[in-house]
Design an enzyme around this catalytic site. Structure first.
Site, PDB file in Angstrom:
ATOM      1  N   ASN A 190       0.802  -1.231   0.000  1.00 33.73           N
ATOM      2  CA  ASN A 190       0.000   0.000   0.000  1.00 33.73           C
ATOM      3  C   ASN A 190       0.831   1.276   0.000  1.00 33.73           C
ATOM      4  O   ASN A 190       0.291   2.360  -0.155  1.00 33.73           O
ATOM      5  CB  ASN A 190      -0.943   0.016   1.210  1.00 33.73           C
TER       6      ASN A 190
ATOM      7  N   LYS B 210       3.703   4.130  -1.260  1.00 30.54           N
ATOM      8  CA  LYS B 210       4.049   4.709  -2.559  1.00 30.54           C
ATOM      9  C   LYS B 210       5.455   4.286  -2.955  1.00 30.54           C
ATOM     10  O   LYS B 210       6.242   3.867  -2.117  1.00 30.54           O
ATOM     11  CB  LYS B 210       3.911   6.240  -2.531  1.00 30.54           C
TER      12      LYS B 210
ATOM     13  N   LYS C 191       6.193   2.146  -5.828  1.00 26.82           N
ATOM     14  CA  LYS C 191       6.305   0.914  -6.616  1.00 26.82           C
ATOM     15  C   LYS C 191       6.681   1.215  -8.067  1.00 26.82           C
ATOM     16  O   LYS C 191       7.629   0.643  -8.612  1.00 26.82           O
ATOM     17  CB  LYS C 191       4.989   0.130  -6.540  1.00 26.82           C
ATOM     18  N   THR C 192       5.946   2.126  -8.684  1.00 24.79           N
ATOM     19  CA  THR C 192       6.239   2.504 -10.067  1.00 24.79           C
ATOM     20  C   THR C 192       7.579   3.218 -10.150  1.00 24.79           C
ATOM     21  O   THR C 192       8.367   2.978 -11.078  1.00 24.79           O
ATOM     22  CB  THR C 192       5.113   3.388 -10.632  1.00 24.79           C
ATOM     23  N   THR C 193       7.873   4.064  -9.181  1.00 24.44           N
ATOM     24  CA  THR C 193       9.151   4.779  -9.155  1.00 24.44           C
ATOM     25  C   THR C 193      10.319   3.802  -9.087  1.00 24.44           C
ATOM     26  O   THR C 193      11.331   3.967  -9.781  1.00 24.44           O
ATOM     27  CB  THR C 193       9.186   5.753  -7.966  1.00 24.44           C
TER      28      THR C 193
ATOM     29  N   ARG D 206      18.389   1.894 -15.000  1.00 23.49           N
ATOM     30  CA  ARG D 206      19.604   1.080 -14.842  1.00 23.49           C
ATOM     31  C   ARG D 206      19.845   0.223 -16.079  1.00 23.49           C
ATOM     32  O   ARG D 206      20.962   0.168 -16.618  1.00 23.49           O
ATOM     33  CB  ARG D 206      19.468   0.208 -13.595  1.00 23.49           C
TER      34      ARG D 206
ATOM     35  N   PHE E 276      -7.071   6.235 -15.624  1.00 25.18           N
ATOM     36  CA  PHE E 276      -7.582   5.679 -14.362  1.00 25.18           C
ATOM     37  C   PHE E 276      -8.949   5.036 -14.557  1.00 25.18           C
ATOM     38  O   PHE E 276      -9.876   5.680 -15.040  1.00 25.18           O
ATOM     39  CB  PHE E 276      -7.688   6.773 -13.294  1.00 25.18           C
TER      40      PHE E 276
ATOM     41  N   TRP F  32     -11.110   4.280 -12.358  1.00 28.01           N
ATOM     42  CA  TRP F  32     -12.171   4.864 -11.524  1.00 28.01           C
ATOM     43  C   TRP F  32     -12.711   6.160 -12.126  1.00 28.01           C
ATOM     44  O   TRP F  32     -13.751   6.643 -11.724  1.00 28.01           O
ATOM     45  CB  TRP F  32     -11.696   5.105 -10.087  1.00 28.01           C
TER      46      TRP F  32
ATOM     47  N   GLU G 165       1.223  -1.604 -12.732  1.00 25.60           N
ATOM     48  CA  GLU G 165      -0.164  -1.604 -12.229  1.00 25.60           C
ATOM     49  C   GLU G 165      -1.018  -2.727 -12.821  1.00 25.60           C
ATOM     50  O   GLU G 165      -2.245  -2.642 -12.809  1.00 25.60           O
ATOM     51  CB  GLU G 165      -0.844  -0.245 -12.478  1.00 25.60           C
TER      52      GLU G 165
END
Length: 199
Positions: free
Chosen positions: A39, A41, A43-45, A53, A94, A96, A131
């Site tokens: 949960n 922040k 993950k994408t970063t 790399r 998105f 949603w 995602e």
């Protein structure tokens, strides 16, 4: 040498011995499946960091962005001119916001077709499925389809899967799972997402 320094030296010798043993035992060479979930922040970063790399070594990389693809992305802006990078974006943004299961499913399947092409290409060293966990959760993709593509990918290819609530089968397949834990998030305290920091 002081007693404290001597204790430190011995502790570092022990640590070095353990690390050396692990390095010597790690003799299998192949691509990996990495899952960045949880949960918190980042993950994408983290995935974009690995993309940077790999590009830095001149490897070909494919990124497939489900959910956030139409949102601004500083990492994508910076790297998109690299001819070793291919990015495929789900057209709806998105889910949603759209609130339309049929169109979201169609958009997901269209971008998944790009993902399967990348996952079958032995020249693509790294594939990021950003995602994709939501696509499985919402039923836009089924786990058997995703599992088959991952199992049949080229042996040298690494895949990063990102998103909350990673499917248990993805986790069972993974070589590395990193769970981002939210301790505090500025957004929940009313701070808006900041360009160049959050996206």
């Amino acid at each position: 040498m002081s007693e404290r320094d001597e204790r430190h030296r011995k502790a570092m010798q022990t640590l070095k011995s353990r690390v050396d043993e692990k390095v010597a035992a790690a003799d299998e060479r192949r691509g990996q499946l990495l899952v960045f979930t949880g949960n918190g922040k980042g993950k994408t970063t983290a995935a974009w960091g690995t993309v940077t790399r790999a590009l830095g070594y001149g490897y070909r990389v494919g990124v497939v962005q489900f959910i956030k693809g139409q949102w601004e992305c500083g990492e994508r802006n910076r790297l998109e001119d690299d001819h070793h990078l291919e990015v495929a974006i789900m057209a709806t943004g998105f889910t949603w916001e759209t609130q339309n299961r049929e169109s979201d499913t169609q958009a997901c399947r269209e971008v998944w077709a790009e993902a399967t092409r990348m996952l079958a290409d032995p020249e693509v060293y790294l594939v990021v499925l950003d995602e994709i966990t939501y696509m499985l959760k919402f039923g836009y993709l089924d786990i058997a389809t995703v599992r088959q593509a991952l199992e049949n990918r080229p042996v040298e290819q690494t895949v990063i899967v990102t998103g909350r609530n990673a499917h248990r089968e993805l986790q069972a397949m993974a070589d590395t799972i990193t769970e981002m834990t939210e301790v505090r998030h500025a957004f929940n305290a009313g701070l808006e997402a900041r360009r160049g920091i959050d996206y």
